[in-house]
Design a protein around this motif. Structure first.
Motif, PDB file in Angstrom:
ATOM      1  N   ARG B  98       0.880  -1.155   0.000  1.00 55.43           N
ATOM      2  CA  ARG B  98       0.000   0.000   0.000  1.00 55.43           C
ATOM      3  C   ARG B  98       0.924   1.213   0.000  1.00 55.43           C
ATOM      4  O   ARG B  98       1.545   1.509   1.011  1.00 55.43           O
ATOM      5  CB  ARG B  98      -0.902   0.008   1.232  1.00 55.43           C
ATOM      6  N   GLY B  99       1.043   1.854  -1.154  1.00 56.49           N
ATOM      7  CA  GLY B  99       2.043   2.918  -1.292  1.00 56.49           C
ATOM      8  C   GLY B  99       3.417   2.302  -1.126  1.00 56.49           C
ATOM      9  O   GLY B  99       3.721   1.264  -1.687  1.00 56.49           O
ATOM     10  N   ASP B 100       4.224   2.923  -0.261  1.00 56.08           N
ATOM     11  CA  ASP B 100       5.543   2.323  -0.063  1.00 56.08           C
ATOM     12  C   ASP B 100       5.569   1.456   1.187  1.00 56.08           C
ATOM     13  O   ASP B 100       6.608   1.084   1.686  1.00 56.08           O
ATOM     14  CB  ASP B 100       6.623   3.420   0.027  1.00 56.08           C
ATOM     15  N   ARG B 101       4.385   1.132   1.676  1.00 55.03           N
ATOM     16  CA  ARG B 101       4.325   0.290   2.864  1.00 55.03           C
ATOM     17  C   ARG B 101       3.984  -1.145   2.496  1.00 55.03           C
ATOM     18  O   ARG B 101       3.298  -1.390   1.518  1.00 55.03           O
ATOM     19  CB  ARG B 101       3.274   0.824   3.843  1.00 55.03           C
ATOM     20  N   PHE B 102       4.457  -2.062   3.310  1.00 52.03           N
ATOM     21  CA  PHE B 102       4.166  -3.475   3.093  1.00 52.03           C
ATOM     22  C   PHE B 102       2.991  -3.863   3.970  1.00 52.03           C
ATOM     23  O   PHE B 102       2.950  -3.515   5.147  1.00 52.03           O
ATOM     24  CB  PHE B 102       5.380  -4.321   3.455  1.00 52.03           C
ATOM     25  N   VAL B 103       2.054  -4.621   3.400  1.00 53.87           N
ATOM     26  CA  VAL B 103       0.882  -5.030   4.176  1.00 53.87           C
ATOM     27  C   VAL B 103       1.095  -6.457   4.662  1.00 53.87           C
ATOM     28  O   VAL B 103       1.380  -7.355   3.882  1.00 53.87           O
ATOM     29  CB  VAL B 103      -0.397  -4.957   3.328  1.00 53.87           C
ATOM     30  N   LYS B 104       0.958  -6.626   5.975  1.00 56.24           N
ATOM     31  CA  LYS B 104       1.123  -7.972   6.540  1.00 56.24           C
ATOM     32  C   LYS B 104      -0.179  -8.746   6.412  1.00 56.24           C
ATOM     33  O   LYS B 104      -1.239  -8.180   6.140  1.00 56.24           O
ATOM     34  CB  LYS B 104       1.491  -7.879   8.024  1.00 56.24           C
ATOM     35  N   ALA B 105      -0.104 -10.060   6.663  1.00 63.32           N
ATOM     36  CA  ALA B 105      -1.291 -10.897   6.580  1.00 63.32           C
ATOM     37  C   ALA B 105      -2.357 -10.404   7.550  1.00 63.32           C
ATOM     38  O   ALA B 105      -3.552 -10.469   7.282  1.00 63.32           O
ATOM     39  CB  ALA B 105      -0.925 -12.346   6.878  1.00 63.32           C
ATOM     40  N   GLY B 107      -3.045  -7.457   8.205  1.00 60.02           N
ATOM     41  CA  GLY B 107      -3.604  -6.171   7.811  1.00 60.02           C
ATOM     42  C   GLY B 107      -2.741  -5.014   8.245  1.00 60.02           C
ATOM     43  O   GLY B 107      -2.868  -3.909   7.717  1.00 60.02           O
ATOM     44  N   ALA B 108      -1.856  -5.231   9.213  1.00 61.26           N
ATOM     45  CA  ALA B 108      -0.962  -4.167   9.657  1.00 61.26           C
ATOM     46  C   ALA B 108       0.044  -3.861   8.551  1.00 61.26           C
ATOM     47  O   ALA B 108       0.304  -4.701   7.694  1.00 61.26           O
ATOM     48  CB  ALA B 108      -0.226  -4.591  10.919  1.00 61.26           C
ATOM     49  N   THR B 109       0.580  -2.636   8.574  1.00 56.32           N
ATOM     50  CA  THR B 109       1.548  -2.292   7.528  1.00 56.32           C
ATOM     51  C   THR B 109       2.909  -2.051   8.145  1.00 56.32           C
ATOM     52  O   THR B 109       3.033  -1.708   9.317  1.00 56.32           O
ATOM     53  CB  THR B 109       1.115  -1.021   6.774  1.00 56.32           C
ATOM     54  N   LEU B 110       3.916  -2.244   7.307  1.00 62.22           N
ATOM     55  CA  LEU B 110       5.298  -2.068   7.752  1.00 62.22           C
ATOM     56  C   LEU B 110       6.006  -1.156   6.770  1.00 62.22           C
ATOM     57  O   LEU B 110       5.709  -1.166   5.570  1.00 62.22           O
ATOM     58  CB  LEU B 110       6.035  -3.405   7.773  1.00 62.22           C
ATOM     59  N   ARG B 111       6.987  -0.380   7.292  1.00 62.66           N
ATOM     60  CA  ARG B 111       7.817   0.397   6.392  1.00 62.66           C
ATOM     61  C   ARG B 111       9.045  -0.425   6.041  1.00 62.66           C
ATOM     62  O   ARG B 111       9.362  -1.408   6.722  1.00 62.66           O
ATOM     63  CB  ARG B 111       8.241   1.702   7.063  1.00 62.66           C
ATOM     64  N   ALA B 112       9.738   0.031   4.997  1.00 64.99           N
ATOM     65  CA  ALA B 112      10.957  -0.685   4.605  1.00 64.99           C
ATOM     66  C   ALA B 112      11.915  -0.729   5.791  1.00 64.99           C
ATOM     67  O   ALA B 112      12.587  -1.733   6.022  1.00 64.99           O
ATOM     68  CB  ALA B 112      11.609   0.007   3.415  1.00 64.99           C
ATOM     69  N   ARG B 113      11.944   0.368   6.583  1.00 62.93           N
ATOM     70  CA  ARG B 113      12.826   0.421   7.746  1.00 62.93           C
ATOM     71  C   ARG B 113      12.533  -0.699   8.724  1.00 62.93           C
ATOM     72  O   ARG B 113      13.428  -1.295   9.305  1.00 62.93           O
ATOM     73  CB  ARG B 113      12.635   1.758   8.457  1.00 62.93           C
ATOM     74  N   ASP B 114      11.221  -0.957   8.904  1.00 66.02           N
ATOM     75  CA  ASP B 114      10.841  -2.005   9.853  1.00 66.02           C
ATOM     76  C   ASP B 114      11.361  -3.355   9.388  1.00 66.02           C
ATOM     77  O   ASP B 114      11.815  -4.174  10.186  1.00 66.02           O
ATOM     78  CB  ASP B 114       9.324  -2.052  10.003  1.00 66.02           C
ATOM     79  N   LEU B 115      11.259  -3.579   8.064  1.00 70.21           N
ATOM     80  CA  LEU B 115      11.736  -4.853   7.534  1.00 70.21           C
ATOM     81  C   LEU B 115      13.239  -4.991   7.754  1.00 70.21           C
ATOM     82  O   LEU B 115      13.723  -6.051   8.117  1.00 70.21           O
ATOM     83  CB  LEU B 115      11.423  -4.964   6.035  1.00 70.21           C
ATOM     84  N   GLU B 116      13.951  -3.893   7.522  1.00 69.58           N
ATOM     85  CA  GLU B 116      15.401  -3.932   7.722  1.00 69.58           C
ATOM     86  C   GLU B 116      15.736  -4.272   9.168  1.00 69.58           C
ATOM     87  O   GLU B 116      16.589  -5.110   9.453  1.00 69.58           O
ATOM     88  CB  GLU B 116      16.029  -2.577   7.377  1.00 69.58           C
ATOM     89  N   ALA B 117      15.045  -3.603  10.068  1.00 75.35           N
ATOM     90  CA  ALA B 117      15.303  -3.865  11.485  1.00 75.35           C
ATOM     91  C   ALA B 117      15.014  -5.317  11.825  1.00 75.35           C
ATOM     92  O   ALA B 117      15.773  -5.970  12.547  1.00 75.35           O
ATOM     93  CB  ALA B 117      14.438  -2.951  12.345  1.00 75.35           C
ATOM     94  N   HIS B 118      13.929  -5.818  11.231  1.00 77.69           N
ATOM     95  CA  HIS B 118      13.578  -7.214  11.490  1.00 77.69           C
ATOM     96  C   HIS B 118      14.682  -8.125  10.957  1.00 77.69           C
ATOM     97  O   HIS B 118      15.089  -9.089  11.631  1.00 77.69           O
ATOM     98  CB  HIS B 118      12.245  -7.550  10.838  1.00 77.69           C
ATOM     99  N   ALA B 119      15.166  -7.799   9.785  1.00 80.64           N
ATOM    100  CA  ALA B 119      16.234  -8.611   9.199  1.00 80.64           C
ATOM    101  C   ALA B 119      17.456  -8.611  10.116  1.00 80.64           C
ATOM    102  O   ALA B 119      18.077  -9.648  10.342  1.00 80.64           O
ATOM    103  CB  ALA B 119      16.599  -8.075   7.819  1.00 80.64           C
ATOM    104  N   CYS B 120      17.772  -7.444  10.661  1.00 86.49           N
ATOM    105  CA  CYS B 120      18.919  -7.371  11.569  1.00 86.49           C
ATOM    106  C   CYS B 120      18.724  -8.278  12.771  1.00 86.49           C
ATOM    107  O   CYS B 120      19.627  -9.005  13.180  1.00 86.49           O
ATOM    108  CB  CYS B 120      19.119  -5.937  12.049  1.00 86.49           C
ATOM    109  N   ASP B 121      17.518  -8.219  13.327  1.00 80.42           N
ATOM    110  CA  ASP B 121      17.184  -9.074  14.461  1.00 80.42           C
ATOM    111  C   ASP B 121      17.408 -10.534  14.116  1.00 80.42           C
ATOM    112  O   ASP B 121      18.011 -11.289  14.872  1.00 80.42           O
ATOM    113  CB  ASP B 121      15.718  -8.889  14.844  1.00 80.42           C
ATOM    114  N   VAL B 122      16.874 -10.910  12.967  1.00 81.90           N
ATOM    115  CA  VAL B 122      16.962 -12.309  12.555  1.00 81.90           C
ATOM    116  C   VAL B 122      18.423 -12.721  12.421  1.00 81.90           C
ATOM    117  O   VAL B 122      18.838 -13.756  12.932  1.00 81.90           O
ATOM    118  CB  VAL B 122      16.217 -12.529  11.222  1.00 81.90           C
ATOM    119  N   LEU B 123      19.209 -11.873  11.761  1.00 75.66           N
ATOM    120  CA  LEU B 123      20.613 -12.217  11.538  1.00 75.66           C
ATOM    121  C   LEU B 123      21.367 -12.311  12.858  1.00 75.66           C
ATOM    122  O   LEU B 123      22.270 -13.120  13.023  1.00 75.66           O
ATOM    123  CB  LEU B 123      21.267 -11.169  10.632  1.00 75.66           C
TER     124      LEU B 123
END
Ligand code: ADP
Ligand code: MG
Lengths: 756, 316
Positions: B98-105, B107-123
């Protein structure tokens, strides 16, 4: 002695609640129906300069002779407390028909006897004191203006009708004496010199208020002390009156003596213009109270006769003096003095003039006060010098460590004792006595009797160890917590008539284990083990800590049971083991408080950190920082408020706590708060269970007597590790669905498809 | 009640017995690595010719995170997974933009920044056992086929098949609920519905350990539903087990709208809740399979499993 089966946390809680009340304790208004006995001023002789020992021991007995009265009677006497100079080593009162209590009226302590009616009777109040003569305190050569205020505040330093420090003539005279001097030492010295030169009061003395005495330049010790106080106060030096006794003369004494204490910024310095002592006092001066107060207040019209019997005692007869004594009261409320009253740990003693024997009693909360009181009384009557060391804690670890501390601080006493009688709920008292071994104390001829619930093999091992280390005449162990009184009878009989312990025990039907020349012995093949422990004790290894470590495998096995047989889900395996050890050092109540505070704050902080989006490792590091800050804070809080258990908190496993927090947060996110709470509770529950087992079950003695048990736990772990049964909680889990049969809900369509 | 407890004791497989009797005995230590790492699983499955959702990207080090974010900007739908995660932890399902936001299953949305942070956590290992460094996988989104999809609240249902010595012994459908936040794991609040191996029809359902009859969010009757492509599901499960060489495992099969059954994940320590969803203890089944001499072909083993289920089912 006041705390019986109240857990320490409650005591501390009560203390916290009552502490402000103490602080606000009002100076008691003298009720109109009371008679005040001011006793100062009868003795005015110039103090000679006797050969003064640097340390003197005294025994005092205040006797109150009360006539028969048909109305309520009340007598209050101000009694001495320890200060830097004098130490009250023991107190004891006998007051048939009276209700006795002691009330703190800071900075004083008042003993009070009350009765609804009295027969003609005599009440006594015994004291043993040690008085030191400190070197002359130098008075700082600093301007008065920069003098810090006394910590007690200015209350009680204000002008009174007898100490008219604001009267114009006092002010004028002060200025004349002091002149241009502004330094503290100059001012105090000139004012002291001035009043010291006054003449003793003519007989009979007139009014002894400051102004009158100042005008007449003549007065009793009380009058001159009041004058000096007024002058000092007028000069801006906080000063107060001290009422006390001049000890020394034999026979009975009624008169008190008065002197002055001036505040010099870091302490109170004594000034006795009547006796001629400047900034020092001889060891014959006993301070009874501070302030311009009557020594005795009693119901009006009561024909009270009283007197102090004073006797100088030897050091040996009273007590060795290295340790700081706590004020122990036989009854009533403990005053808050010098930070005392924090723990239910007490030393308490009776003194007899020519003791036939000396006994040290070591008991914990399992022995009622009434029993120890009675024993002290009987000891006194039998001319047995008796010292009672008590530590009243439910927690075994606390009991043991405080008893050991008491044993160590009273080494000299124990060394002289003919008998050491230990009665604790379990083996804590025996462990405390091992402190003697650690310090190479030999009790050559003395006997040790110890009662407490412990297994015979453990008792045999501990007893032999003690016997080997301390080498007393005999060690008598009673493997069950018996009433202390029969034991006391046994001990008394042994002391007075020399009846052999074993024989005496049989007569009293006490199942005792006697270790000694002729007594029971450890089997030969167990002796090397005992010698090994003895080596450890000699090498200053705290045996209780060592055994605590050896218990760890047993706790671990408990955790294994909880996980494999019960199916409890906890945060990790080590958590419960280590938290339970931490509980041992803090006590359960405080341990739980600390756990909840730390985990609660941690979880809150963790929720806050979530927003920062940090990596897991740095988040954990921050949690550790938080946990250590909280622990440091709680330790300081414990130090400030005097909460003993909080001081041990540093042993709390920080990293494990941080892990619990992290685990909690993780499970909260993944499984929901309810599930996370459940796992936390399970962890806590298991820790508490382990704590209870370790603290109560005599496991320490078990591993001491049979270190082989550790192999057993390993075997046990192997068996459990191979166990395939259904876990208890799995029964619960599966029961919900498995109680329904398969048929009842099987739908028709399944059957149809099956047929097709 | 006593009878029920007895039945539990003699028929239900508890964790202790699972560990001793089955995991230690039938799962070689060395093979765990393959299933505990989802990337390795995919490799092994591909080697065995078993279909799985395709792997789009792998992010192995912190410095790749930036590049990954840039690549994801081009994707519409994908799933982020820690390679060593378990129990649904750390999985982010992105179903659209939705725009530049990612929609989760959800219904909540995430910004690219959130995904990056999540990736960092995972790594950094936030979701892997022991906090060990991990990789992050970007996987193709599975779009559930409509039959089971109709029973799922925002998420992908899957079929868990328990395979022992290459024979399917018990199966259940796992349905996401509002409570489980779109994930199908039972311990998160998903609904487990037992499936009769012989017929492929659902039998009983549980949620959070309690029996249920209808889906808690959707209100549909859960029993008597025929799982689509049932023979293929079992076949896939058996071949997946063969591919990784584990004797006792749970195979999670999803039914994709376009690709049909795919193996989502393998579990070397399968949960035991499947017994509740089937109201049937595993032990009688497992013991029979343990005694049986096994046919070589996957098809025959599937048939054996179905026959066994029918046997045990009718004997009651
Ligand atoms: N490719 C995918 N497409 C859609 N949903 C997915 C996908 N991968 C995983 N999920 C969702 O995440 C859940 C857990 O994924 P899974 O691969 O089983 O990881 P875990 O080992 O953590 O259980 C699944 O039940 C599903 O709901
Ligand atoms: Mg899964």
């Amino acid at each position: 002695m006041r705390v019986m089966r109240i857990p320490p946390a409650v005591v501390v809680g009560v203390f916290l609640v009552t502490a402000p009340a103490w602080a606000r304790w009002p100076e008691p208004a003298h009720p109109g129906d009371d008679t005040e006995v001011f006793t100062g001023g009868e003795e005015t002789a110039q103090g000679s300069a006797p050969r003064r020992p640097a340390l003197a021991f005294w025994k005092l007995r205040l006797t109150l002779r009360v006539p028969a009265e048909e109305r309520p009677v009340r007598i209050g006497v101000l009694v001495p407390l320890s200060d830097g100079r004098q130490d009250v080593l023991g107190r004891r009162t006998t007051a048939p028909g009276f209700h006795f209590r002691e009330t703190a009226i800071p900075p004083n302590l008042r003993a009070e006897w009350t009765a609804e009616r009295t027969a003609a009777s005599t009440a006594t109040y015994d004291l043993a004191v040690r008085i030191g003569e400190p070197a002359v305190t130098p008075i700082p050569a600093e301007p008065i203006a920069s003098l810090p205020r006394p910590p007690e505040g200015e209350a009680g330093l204000a002008p009174t009708p007898h100490i008219q420090s604001d009267a114009p003539e006092v002010k004028r005279r002060m200025q004349r004496i002091v002149g241009r001097a502004t330094r503290l030492d100059e001012v105090i010295w000139s004012l002291y010199q001035y009043t010291a030169a006054f003449l003793p009061a003519a007989d009979p003395p007139g009014p002894q208020d400051a102004v009158t005495v100042l005008t007449a330049r003549r007065g009793t010790s009380l009058g001159r002390a009041r004058t000096l106080t007024a002058l000092l106060q007028a000069a801006g030096v906080p000063a107060r009156l001290v009422g006390g006794l001049r000890l020394g003369s034999a026979g009975e004494k009624r008169a008190t003596n008065s002197w002055v204490e001036a505040w010099t910024g870091n302490g109170w310095v004594p000034l006795d213009p009547a006796g001629g002592y400047f900034a020092t006092l001889p060891t014959s001066y006993l301070a009874l109270y501070r302030g311009d107060l009557p020594l005795i207040v009693h119901t009006a019209g009561l024909e009270l006769d009283y007197g102090f019997a004073i006797r100088q005692a030897t050091r040996r007869a009273v007590e060795e003096g290295e340790e700081e004594e706590e004020v122990a009261l036989p009854a009533g409320r403990r005053p808050v003095v010098r930070g005392a009253g924090r723990q239910p740990v007490e030393t308490h003693s009776t003194y007899v003039s020519e003791p036939v024997a000396s006994v040290v009693l070591i008991v914990d909360q399992s022995v009622p006060e009434a029993v120890t009181d009675r024993i002290l009384g009987e000891a006194h009557d039998a001319a047995i010098n008796c010292v009672l060391l008590t530590a009243r804690f439910e927690s075994r670890y606390f009991r043991e460590s405080y008893l050991e501390r008491l044993v160590v601080t009273n080494l000299a006493l124990i060394r002289q004792a003919h008998l050491v009688l230990v009665a604790t709920a379990d083996d804590a008292g025996l462990y405390a006595l091992l402190g003697l071994g650690e310090r190479n104390v030999r009790l050559d001829d003395a006997r040790i009797i110890a009662a407490g619930a412990m297994g015979r093999p453990a008792a045999l091992m501990l007893g032999s160890l003690l016997y080997h280390l301390v080498q007393p005449g005999e060690v008598v162990l009673v493997n069950r917590h018996v009433d202390l009184l029969p034991l006391w009878e046994l001990a008394r009989a042994n002391l007075i008539d020399g009846t052999p312990m074993g024989e005496e025990a049989a007569r009293w039907n006490i199942d005792a284990l006697v270790l000694g020349e002729a007594g029971a012995r450890l089997p030969g093949w167990r002796r090397p083990l005992m010698l090994l422990w003895a080596r450890a004790v000699r090498a200053q290894v705290p045996l209780s800590a060592l055994t605590l470590i050896l218990i760890l495998p047993i706790i671990a096995s408990l955790v294994v049971i909880a996980r494999i047989v019960v199916g409890l889900e906890t945060f990790g395996m080590f958590g419960p083991v280590i938290v339970s050890l931490a509980f041992i050092t803090t006590g359960l109540q405080w341990g739980l408080v600390i756990f909840v505070v730390i985990v609660g704050l941690g979880v809150l902080l963790r929720a806050g950190l979530q927003r920062l989006r940090l990596q897991a490792v740095s988040r954990l590091a921050i949690l550790i920082a938080l946990v250590s800050a909280v622990m440091g804070g709680l330790t300081l809080l414990g130090a400030v408020l005097g909460i003993g258990p909080l001081l041990n908190i540093s042993i709390f496993p920080m990293v494990i706590m941080s892990n619990v927090i992290e685990n909690f947060a993780a499970s909260q996110v993944e499984l929901g708060t309810a599930e996370a709470l459940r796992m936390t509770l399970a962890t806590l529950f298991l820790s508490v269970a382990c704590y209870l087992v370790v603290d109560q079950a005599g496991l320490q003695s078990l591993v001491l007597a049979f270190p082989e048990v550790l192999l057993l736990t390993v075997a046990f772990d192997v068996v459990l590790g191979k166990w395939r049964g259904v876990r208890l909680l799995e029964y619960v889990r599966f029961f919900r669905t498995m109680r329904h049969g398969r048929e009842e809900a099987a739908s028709g369509s399944t059957a149809e498809v099956r047929r097709s | 009640m006593i009878a029920a407890l007895r039945r539990i004791r003699s028929e239900v497989l508890g964790i202790n017995r699972r560990n001793h009797g089955y995991l230690f005995a039938y799962n070689p230590r060395a093979r765990y690595r393959v299933v505990d790492d989802k990337q390795a699983t995919k490799v092994a499955l591909a080697a065995g010719g078993v279909r799985a959702p395709s792997l789009r990207h792998v992010c192995e080090a912190q410095w790749q995170v930036r590049r990954l974010a840039a690549r994801l900007a081009a994707e519409r739908e994908f799933v982020l997974k820690p390679a060593r995660g378990a129990g649904g932890a750390g999985i982010v399902v992105v179903v659209g933009r939705r725009g530049d936001r990612f929609v989760k299953a959800s219904g909540a949305t995430l910004r690219a920044r959130d995904l990056e942070a999540h990736a960092c956590d995972v790594l950094a290992g936030a979701y892997s056992p022991g906090g060990r460094a991990d990789r992050m996988l970007v996987e193709e989104l599975v779009v559930p086929e409509p039959v089971l999809g109709a029973f799922s609240y925002r998420g992908v249902p899957d079929v868990r098949v328990l395979v022992f010595r290459g024979v399917p012994v018990l199966a259940m459908v796992r349905l996401p609920t509002r409570r489980s936040d779109g994930r199908a794991n039972l311990h998160l609040g998903g609904v487990g519905v037992g499936v009769d191996l012989a017929s492929g029809c659902t039998t009983f359902a549980i949620q959070a350990g309690h029996p249920v009859r209808v889906h808690p969010d959707l209100g549909r009757m859960l029993t008597g539903v025929a799982v689509p492509a049932w023979p293929e599901v079992l076949d896939l499960a058996v071949r997946a087990a063969d591919a990784v060489g584990l004797g006792f495992l749970g195979v999670d099969v999803v039914l994709d709208e376009r690709h049909g059954p795919l193996v989502l994940e393998l579990n070397a320590r399968p949960g035991l809740g499947i017994q509740m969803a089937n109201r049937r203890g595993l032990r009688p089944l497992l013991e029979r399979v343990a005694r049986a001499s096994l046919p070589v072909s996957a098809g025959e083993r599937v048939a054996l499993g179905r026959a066994l289920a029918y046997d045990c089912g009718s004997s009651r």
